[in-house]
Every structure is written in structure tokens, then in C-alpha cells.
Write a protein that holds these residues in place. Structure first.
Motif, short mmCIF file in Angstrom:
data_model
loop_
_atom_site.label_atom_id
_atom_site.label_comp_id
_atom_site.label_asym_id
_atom_site.label_seq_id
_atom_site.Cartn_x
_atom_site.Cartn_y
_atom_site.Cartn_z
N ALA A 1 6.07 33.13 33.81
CA ALA A 1 4.67 33.52 33.65
C ALA A 1 3.74 32.33 33.82
O ALA A 1 2.71 32.41 34.50
N TRP A 2 4.12 31.19 33.24
CA TRP A 2 3.29 29.98 33.36
C TRP A 2 3.26 29.47 34.80
O TRP A 2 2.22 29.05 35.30
N ALA A 3 4.41 29.53 35.46
CA ALA A 3 4.46 29.11 36.86
C ALA A 3 3.54 29.99 37.71
O ALA A 3 2.87 29.51 38.62
N GLY A 4 3.51 31.29 37.40
CA GLY A 4 2.62 32.19 38.13
C GLY A 4 1.16 31.87 37.88
O GLY A 4 0.34 31.85 38.80
N LEU A 5 0.83 31.59 36.62
CA LEU A 5 -0.56 31.27 36.29
C LEU A 5 -1.02 29.99 36.96
O LEU A 5 -2.16 29.87 37.40
#
Length: 804
Positions: A236-240
Motif C-alpha cells: 500500500a505504501w509503495a503504491g502511495l
């Protein structure tokens, strides 16, 4: 009054890391280090800054600049030879492992690297394998220049001098298994500890041990939340960071809300927790992903062309010759390669006169002579006499498959980008629906329903099955085709097969059985010596009729052949024991036209200018040809183009009808022109089925070209697919399955939509529990897998497996 100084955080324009100060700038952008600034300046100079439009902060942190002469070792010849897969005086091929490749921006930049290094001719990325296949001009750059360019833009390749990147064994990833084990253990114990809340008889258990159990539950949920669930938060953080709302963002948000709410209740309110639900969500989600990953890995294996690449070679061991799969070849093995056969591995020429056509590798059609003791590269085609080779490197079928399947990476790239965009829009829509519905319930005083909506909606809505319906279907169809003896370049060929409305069949070796000819000799009786000469010459021929005559003459001691010449579709001539032999068609051997009526196919023999006689061959058709051709005519119009004489005209007209398009005496150019005419004048989608050697032009020009192979050694680069000779009479079922695969995708797509609509209907009303939602999400993917498997098997149930 003292004013407080406000510091604004500044992020690197290239990689997104926090900048220590504002000192490193370029064109109004800030950078965390000189390395990132240098990469930006290089991209800006080459007009490649669109790289930053694809994703936010797409680059890799550069740190310090690379040391000068760091890659000087790449100028040593022995090291270069261990890394490249092909090299001549004009171009070199090499495949690099790029472990830092992580998004569509990386893919775009790596495929446009030729703009930064003009010597790079082609760059093709395999995103799933994290490799890039590069062809560069030896006169404009070197291997060292290529590696330095990759390193300069932040994609330093992993150089392994011992094995090819695709051959390196992958480490066994047991992290997910451990995460599942931890989540499962904690979930089971949390469910037991929750018994006081679910079954508190008159509050007896709740009053005495319930409060203690809640704190024990908190200790048990911590490893689930911080270890087992970390992949959701990391993704999720990588996507953000790249401005993408991926599916894991929804799941991570739901887990964070559930954990926060449970802790708040435990410490400040009534003590009711949902730790068991949280652990259940993580456990079932991980189980679902594990099952989906296993299925996808199976599909990838079935689509791994190197696992069934239909090419073998004759291995020489002493006086024995053994057909051997090229995957089993080892260094220093001695192999033999005949005329028109593909060189399967980088090898040393020991014996024979090599004339190698590297058009399969370089695109150049001019064959080049190679002296004894020189290196022959995998992918070249020998034109001429038999060669004996010593293997220098274990065969890399993946490299041959990469050459065969040149168009696939671009298509996979576009599909990859479409999936990212669709996933973004879907997740954004789910977040808006969730927020709106939760707000509605909170404003109406139903906080419990609001919390359930926040948790379950984010989990139950998943586009995974929706997006992967086509992938699963194509994977199953490719697997079924493989069992039936058909090997496709890539999944896009399935869609092309579905559009076919005209089928062209070659006769000899395609609808006739290459191993089923009845051969009779007429003419002056041949001596044993003459039979040996003829058999030795025909060993170098490629046409099915020549192979049939060679089999009729039997296995005899081979006599060396000198200066032979193979005329595709006509015959072969050469010098043996100071005698000149000519074997082939009437026009080739006798110089008379082939239009003279004959009752059977004839192969003529001339020795030293004197006509000795001819071999008469009766065709043997494959299986129930009458039934097959009638079934095939239901799939489209059928033509037969043959280079043979018209002896079979009457029989074929009985099978196809008097008005059928049946042509004889067709040269390879005639077949090519026939395909062009059908495509341009009649607007037909043409399927060409031939033996692959004399029909290469027609196979390449057609919308789908299928090369029929009786021998695993006759691999044909010009084709889109390779079909086992025993499976020719299943061609109608092959076309039927291709057309129906589109229906399978549509049905799976519809089921996915219905699942998401129904799931969201109940979740938005707060009627789903988090654990049920966690169960439904992986079940959706499993149901799509099972549905596509069932429908594909149903439509392909008449396809019979063959022994490839």
C-alpha cells in the motif's frame, strides 16, 4: 516575541526520498543527491522526462556516483563471451537481470534506453522476470558502455559470469508460508479466547476471565498485525509513493481501522475487541493469495516456452546417435546438425562446412560461412551439409523462445499498464463508496453498521478476478493446446486464431503422413553403392518426399557429400565419391515441365547426367481426412496449395468439392502471393498450415502461420505456432476452442462483476462481518479460476492429447 522557523519537507524529484537541504537543484527541481540529479539531467538532455509523468518518484535512490573504471573488467574478451548470447562483427545480444525494476516507469525507461545510448538497437523488457534483452551495435558502443548506461540511470544489472540470468535458480520464498502459519496460529487461539464474549453463560465467564483474555488477545494479535499483515502495508505504501491506489491500500486501511478501533474499545470504552476478526482477515487473505499465486505460477509454467520448446538434437556418443532434448545438453557434448536445422546452443564447429543463416537472430537474410574451430551461436540455421559441433554452453531455450516471441513483451507491457490504471480507478471508486456509506450510517446513529461498512467494503470489493479473467483463460487454453501438440508463440495468437475465416493447407507433410508413404522404384536396378550414394545425399534434404525415399533406401553407411545444393520444393544435388547425383522433381532432374499428368508422385534420380529411374510414392492421408476436411470447412473456406504434381487432384476434389480452390505445382513464392491476394483483395483472415521449410514466406505473411512438425528438430522461426503432425486432424477443434475462449473471458468477466455488485450491496448496508468478507475475497479469485478451468475444459473436451 520569537518567531518559530518553519521547515517544509522537500522530496527528491527523482526517487521521492527526503532531501537533506535545498542545495541540489536542477531546472527548478530538488534532489536528495548528485546521483539523482545526474539521472534527471541525462533524461532531460535526451528528452525523456515523460518518465516522471508515468509515476510519481519512479526512480531508485542513486547515493554516490559510480566509481570511474568500475566496469573496466567488461572489456576482457573471456568475460564478454560469458555474458553475451550472440555476437558478430555488427551486433551483440545480451540479457541483463535488473532487480530494481518495479513499475511501469521502469519498463518505459528501459525500453527507451536507446535514446540515451545510440548504439543500442533494441531493448525489450520481461517485467515478470525482471530482465532486459538488449541488442547493440558493436561499432557504436560496447558491452561496458551498455552496462554503464544502465547503471547511470539507476538500473545497475546483476552480472553473473557463471549462469545466464534466466537460468539462475530462484531462492525458495517461505516468508508467506511463515506469515500464514503465524496468522493461523494466532487466529485459532484468538477464537478460543473470544469464547467468553460469544458464549458467556449469564456473564459468568465474562466477569471472571473475559477481561484478562482481551489483553492476552492483544498480545496475540500484535504478530499478526505487525508481521503477517506487513505485505499489505508495504504494498500500500509503495503504491502511495507512486500515486497509485492499489488493492492492498484498501486492505491495509481496513486492517488499520479494525486494529485502532479494537485498541480504543479495549483501553477507553467497553472493552469489546475485534482482534479475532482482524487475525481472520489476515489469515484468509493470505491463504487466498497463496492459492492464487500457486495457480498463476502454474499458468506461467504452462506458458513458459522453454518447458515445451519443440526442438531436439542428435547427440553423438561413440558410434551411437541419440535424439536428445536440447535442455539436456551439457558442455562438451558432441551433436550433429543437418541442413535447415537450428543450432540449439553456442557450439564449436568440429567438422563440416558451415553456412549459417542468422536471420532468426539479426534479421539479415545473408548466410555467412564459418570456418572449423569457430563459434556458432544458438539460433542460427545451418544451410548446407551436416555439421558436428561441440557444445560450449548449456542450451538456453529461453533465449531461443525470446527470439521466436519478439512481439510478446510490448503486448504484455500494454496489458500491465492497463491493469494498473483499471486497479487505480476501481480502488478510488470503492473508497468513495465506503466513505459515503459509512458517513450515512454514522449520521443516522448506527455506529456499528458504519464500522462494519468501513471494514468489510474495503475487503470484499476486489478487481483481481475481474482483471485476471483473460489471463486465467489464456493460461488454461495454452495448457490444453500444449497437451494436444500445439505450441503458440504467445497468448495473443489465440485471439488471432479466433478471427480466422480462410484456411490454407499444404499437402505433402501436412495433410499427408510423412511417415506413411508407399514407395516403389522403377528404372535400372541400383547397386548397393548407388543406393548408399543416394541415401547419403538425401540425408541432407528437408522435403518430406526426400525423407520418405531415404527411409525406403534404408540405413546404410554414410558417404561424405561435397558441394551439395538444396532447392526448396524441387530437389537436391551434390558430389559423392566423384559422382554427381541429382534427385528431385521431374522439372528439376530432367528439365521437363511438371504439368504432365501422373498417377502418383515421382522422385527422379540422375547420376553423372544419366537418368537412372524414379521412385513412385503413394500418399497416405492422416486419419479420417474426409471427415476432417468437412469439419474444417465449417470453420471457414479451405484451400490446398501444393508444390507436388496433380496426381491427387481427383481425390482431393472428392473430399473438398469440385469448386474447391486446389492448386498444384506451387512454388514458395506462389504460396506467398496467394496469401497476400486473399488478405488484400478478399479481406480474409488467413491461417496457413505448412511444413515450415518450403512455406516460410507464406507462414510469415499469413495472419496465423502454423508449422507442422514430424520431427522435433525442424523448428521454424517464421511461424506463430508449431503443430505436432499427429494433431493436424484436430485443427477444427483448435479453431473452435480459440473462438470459444472469448466466451469464457466474457462469462468470467460477468461473474466477477456480479460478485462485486452483490458483495458491495451487503457490505454497504453493514450486513457483512469482517471475517466473512475476508473469506469471500479469495473465494472470488478461486471461483474465477475454477470457472475458466471448467469452461475451457468443456469447450476443449474433444481435443485429444498427443505424445509430443
Amino acid at each position: 516575541m520569537i518567531e518559530k522557523e518553519v521547515h517544509t519537507k522537500i522530496y527528491c524529484h527523482h526517487c521521492g526520498d527526503l532531501c537533506p537541504d535545498e542545495g541540489i537543484q536542477a531546472e527548478g527541481n530538488f534532489f536528495c543527491c548528485n546521483g539523482c540529479r545526474m539521472v534527471f539531467e541525462v533524461l532531460s538532455e535526451k528528452d525523456l522526462c515523460a518518465y516522471y509523468d508515468l509515476n510519481q518518484y519512479p526512480g531508485k535512490p542513486q547515493g554516490r556516483l559510480p566509481r570511474k573504471d568500475r566496469f573496466a573488467f567488461l572489456e576482457k574478451e573471456e568475460i564478454i563471451n560469458s555474458l553475451v548470447s550472440f555476437s558478430d562483427e555488427q551486433q551483440t545480444h545480451a540479457t541483463f537481470s535488473i532487480p530494481y525494476m518495479h513499475c511501469s516507469s521502469c519498463l518505459w525507461l528501459l525500453e527507451n534506453i536507446g535514446k540515451m545510448q545510440p548504439g543500442i538497437l533494441t531493448s525489450r523488457v520481461n517485467f515478470s522476470e525482471k530482465t532486459v534483452f538488449i541488442i547493440f551495435d558493436n561499432k557504436k558502443c560496447s558491452l561496458r558502455n551498455v552496462v554503464e548506461t544502465l547503471t547511470m540511470i539507476g538500473y545497475e544489472p546483476c552480472l553473473d559470469l557463471n549462469t545466464h540470468p534466466k537460468d539462475k535458480p530462484r531462492p525458495i520464498k517461505n516468508k508467506r508460508t511463515l506469515a500464514i502459519s503465524v496468522a493461523g496460529f494466532c487466529f485459532a487461539n484468538l477464537m478460543m479466547l473470544s469464547l467468553p464474549e460469544y458464549f458467556s453463560l449469564g456473564g459468568y465467564l465474562e466477569e471472571r476471565i473475559g477481561h484478562v483474555f482481551r489483553y492476552i488477545s492483544l498480545l496475540l494479535v500484535l504478530p499478526v498485525f505487525f508481521y503477517s499483515a506487513r505485505e499489505f502495508f508495504i504494498n500500500a505504501w509503495a503504491g502511495l509513493r507512486t500515486a497509485r491506489l492499489n488493492i492492498d491500500f484498501s486492505i491495509a486501511l481496513a486492517l488499520l481501522l479494525t486494529f485502532s478501533r479494537s485498541c480504543y474499545n479495549l483501553f477507553f470504552l467497553d472493552g469489546a475487541t475485534y482482534f479475532d476478526s482482524l487475525s481472520g482477515i489476515v489469515f484468509f487473505m493470505l491463504i487466498g493469495r497463496w492459492a492464487q499465486e500457486k495457480t498463476q505460477r502454474s499458468l506461467v509454467f504452462n506458458r513458459d516456452y522453454s518447458s515445451f520448446f519443440p526442438i531436439s538434437v542428435n547427440l553423438i556418443k561413440g558410434e551411437r546417435i541419440m535424439p536428445t532434448p536440447i535442455s539436456a545438453l551439457k558442455k562438451n557434448d558432441i551433436i550433429e546438425v543437418y541442413d535447415q536445422e537450428i543450432i540449439p546452443a553456442d557450439s564449436l564447429l568440429l567438422q563440416g562446412k558451415a553456412m549459417v543463416d542468422y536471420s532468426f537472430v539479426t534479421g539479415e537474410t545473408l548466410a555467412k560461412p564459418v570456418e572449423q574451430g569457430a563459434v556458432l551461436y544458438a539460433g542460427g540455421r545451418q544451410i548446407g551439409e551436416r555439421l558436428e559441433l561441440m557444445v560450449l554452453k548449456p542450451s538456453n531455450q529461453g533465449y531461443l523462445a525470446n527470439l521466436w516471441n519478439k512481439e510478446a513483451p510490448d503486448k504484455e507491457k500494454k496489458q500491465h499498464e492497463r491493469l494498473h490504471k483499471t486497479s487505480n480507478y476501481f480502488t478510488l471508486a470503492v473508497l468513495l463508496l465506503t466513505a459515503g456509506s459509512a458517513l450515512y450510517w454514522f449520521l443516522n446513529g448506527n455506529a456499528g453498521a458504519g464500522w462494519r461498512v468501513l471494514t468489510t467494503t474495503l475487503i470484499v470489493a476486489c478487481p483481481c478476478a475481474l482483471l485476471l479473467a483473460a489471463t486465467f483463460t489464456n493460461g488454461h487454453v495454452l495448457r490444453m493446446y500444449k497437451k494436444a501438440g500445439l505450441y503458440l508463440k504467445n497468448a495473443s495468437v489465440i485471439r488471432s486464431l479466433a478471427d480466422i475465416n480462410h484456411i490454407i493447407l499444404d499437402k505433402t507433410g501436412t495433410i499427408t503422413n510423412s511417415n506413411g508413404f508407399t514407395v516403389m522404384y522403377q528404372g535400372r536396378p541400383l547397386t548397393d553403392e548407388e543406393c548408399c550414394w543416394a541415401a547419403s545425399l538425401l540425408k541432407h534434404a528437408t522435403h518430406p518426399l526426400s525423407r520418405a525415399v531415404a527411409a525406403y533406401l534404408g540405413t546404410r553407411n554414410s558417404t561424405p557429400v561435397k558441394h551439395f545444393k538444396n532447392q526448396p520444393g524441387k530437389g537436391i544435388e551434390g558430389w559423392i565419391a566423384e559422382r554427381h547425383l541429382k534427385i528431385g522433381s521431374r522439372s528439376f532432374v530432367l528439365g521437363k515441365p511438371d504439368t504432365e499428368a501422373m498417377n502418383a508422385t515421382r522422385v527422379f534420380l540422375k547420376i553423372d547426367g544419366a537418368t537412372i529411374g524414379f521412385f513412385e510414392l503413394q500418399n497416405s492421408y492422416r486419419g479420417d481426412m474426409a471427415s476432417f476436411l468437412k469439419r474444417l470447412q465449417q470453420k471457414g473456406t479451405v484451400s490446398i496449395l501444393s508444390g507436388d504434381n496433380n496426381a491427387e487432384l481427383t481425390r482431393l476434389q472428392e473430399l473438398l468439392g469440385a469448386d474447391a480452390d486446389i492448386r498444384f505445382y506451387q512454388s514458395p513464392d506462389d504460396k506467398y502471393e496467394a496469401v497476400c491476394f486473399l488478405q488484400q483483395r478478399n479481406q480474409k483472415k488467413v491461417l496457413m498450415v505448412g511444413d515450415g521449410l518450403n512455406d516460410a514466406g507464406a507462414l510469415q505473411q499469413s495472419d496465423v502461420g502454423i508449422a507442422v512438425s514430424e520431427s522435433a528438430k525442424t523448428f521454424t522461426p517464421a511461424s506463430d505456432a508449431i503443430l505436432d503432425g499427429a494433431a493436424v486432424t484436430q485443427l477444427d477443434q483448435i479453431l473452435y476452442l480459440a473462438k470459444k475462449s472469448g466466451n469464457v473471458v466474457r462469462v468470467a468477466f460477468l461473474v466477477s462483476i456480479v460478485y462485486n455488485i452483490v458483495g458491495l450491496y451487503f457490505a454497504l448496508q453493514g450486513q457483512l462481518s469482517p471475517v466473512v468478507a475476508a473469506l469471500l475475497m479469495p473465494l472470488s479469485s478461486v471461483s474465477i479460476i475454477l470457472l475458466t478451468l471448467f469452461l475451457s475444459e468443456w469447450y476443449g473436451r474433444k481435443l485429444k492429447p498427443v505424445n509430443a
